[in-house]
Design a protein around this motif. Structure first.
Motif: not given
Length: 294
Positions: A83-93, A157-169
């Motif tokens: 709700t507060l994010a203002g970036g062009k991209y999102l990253q999760f850690v 079912a591989n983490y590679y596809y399922g998780v958020l933290w190895n991706k940029l949105y």
């Protein structure tokens, strides 16, 4: 100071009782070679010293902002930050992991250079002193969403596809679709978010470089019958989303047999790393691999 041509990246860090892991996590973000960051740390009602660690970082570095909420779960924490994010991209850690010093820079450069709406990378799995590289798509590639779906169906079912933290949105896609994390979903909310997001992407960039350090750590076991029943229901829901994606991409008839293998892949307990059993954990680390582990 960040360059004027560096797009802002919003890094979202949900935090729940990870005091002993949190400082290395936040410091790894602070040391990023990509300087134009805002870091939204969401303390989900921690009862240890996690909130104080976040507060200290917010004082030390104005790019870091601390949000506090009563314990409501990892999805609520991430939604509050979105709700507060203002970036062009999102990253999760996750608050008990770390990222490579060039993680954000590498992901953003791939997105900008290739016009990708989703970027994903390999990652390190760290277990004590042992460290192994994990991933799936080999080589640096730019794929259409149909091509990406053909890769994902090989190992959904591989983490590679399922998780958020190895991706940029791209945040514009998240906001235009009104995407948020399902607060009532106890299993698979990461993957559900990804499945919905993929519907709107044009191109996906795969980066074979490991950029994230996934720290394996012990946790609590949740094994009541009610939890098991709820988990089975959520897996059915996840499969419905998964199947719908392939139907929408006109790939279902072509990939039907592989699509149904997803049910087998998750039959034992959740999404796993290749060749491993599933780690069952409690709610620490803000839900720890929500969608991948209990």
């Amino acid at each position: 100071m960040p360059s004027l041509n560096e797009p802002l990246v919003s890094i979202i860090v949900p935090v729940y009782n990870v005091e002993s892991y949190l400082s290395p996590c936040l410091e790894s973000i602070q040391r990023q070679s990509w300087r134009n960051l805002e870091v939204l740390m969401v303390d989900d009602g921690s009862t240890d010293g996690s909130s104080a660690v976040c507060a200290d970082m917010a004082v030390a570095d104005p790019r870091f902002r601390l949000l506090r909420q009563e314990n409501a779960g990892v999805s609520a924490a991430r939604n509050a930050a979105l709700t507060l994010a203002g970036g062009k991209y999102l990253q999760f850690v996750d608050g008990d992991d770390r990222i490579h010093p060039q993680a954000t820079e590498t992901l953003v450069h791939a997105a900008e250079a290739m016009g990708a709406d989703l970027v994903l990378s390999h990652f390190y799995r760290v277990d004590g002193e042992r460290q192994a590289v994990r991933g799936h798509i080999k080589g640096e590639r730019l794929l259409t969403r149909q091509e990406f779906a053909r890769e994902m169906v090989k190992a959904p079912a591989n983490y590679y596809y399922g998780v958020l933290w190895n991706k940029l949105y791209r945040r514009s896609i998240v906001e235009s679709r009104g995407l948020r994390f399902e607060r009532e979903v106890a299993w698979g909310e990461d993957f559900l978010f990804n499945l919905e997001y993929i519907r709107s992407v044009r191109l996906v960039a795969a980066v074979p470089r490991p950029l994230y350090y996934y720290i394996k750590r012990p946790g609590s076991l949740v094994s009541t019958q009610a939890t098991l029943r709820r988990t089975i229901e959520m897996k059915r829901t996840t499969f419905d989303y998964y199947k719908d994606l392939y139907q929408d991409l006109d790939l279902y008839d072509e990939q039907k047999a592989k699509v149904y293998r997803y049910l087998i892949s998750t039959a034992v307990d959740g999404l796993t790393l290749p060749g491993e059993g599933v780690e069952r954990r409690g709610r620490s680390a803000a839900g720890r691999r929500a969608g991948q582990e209990g």
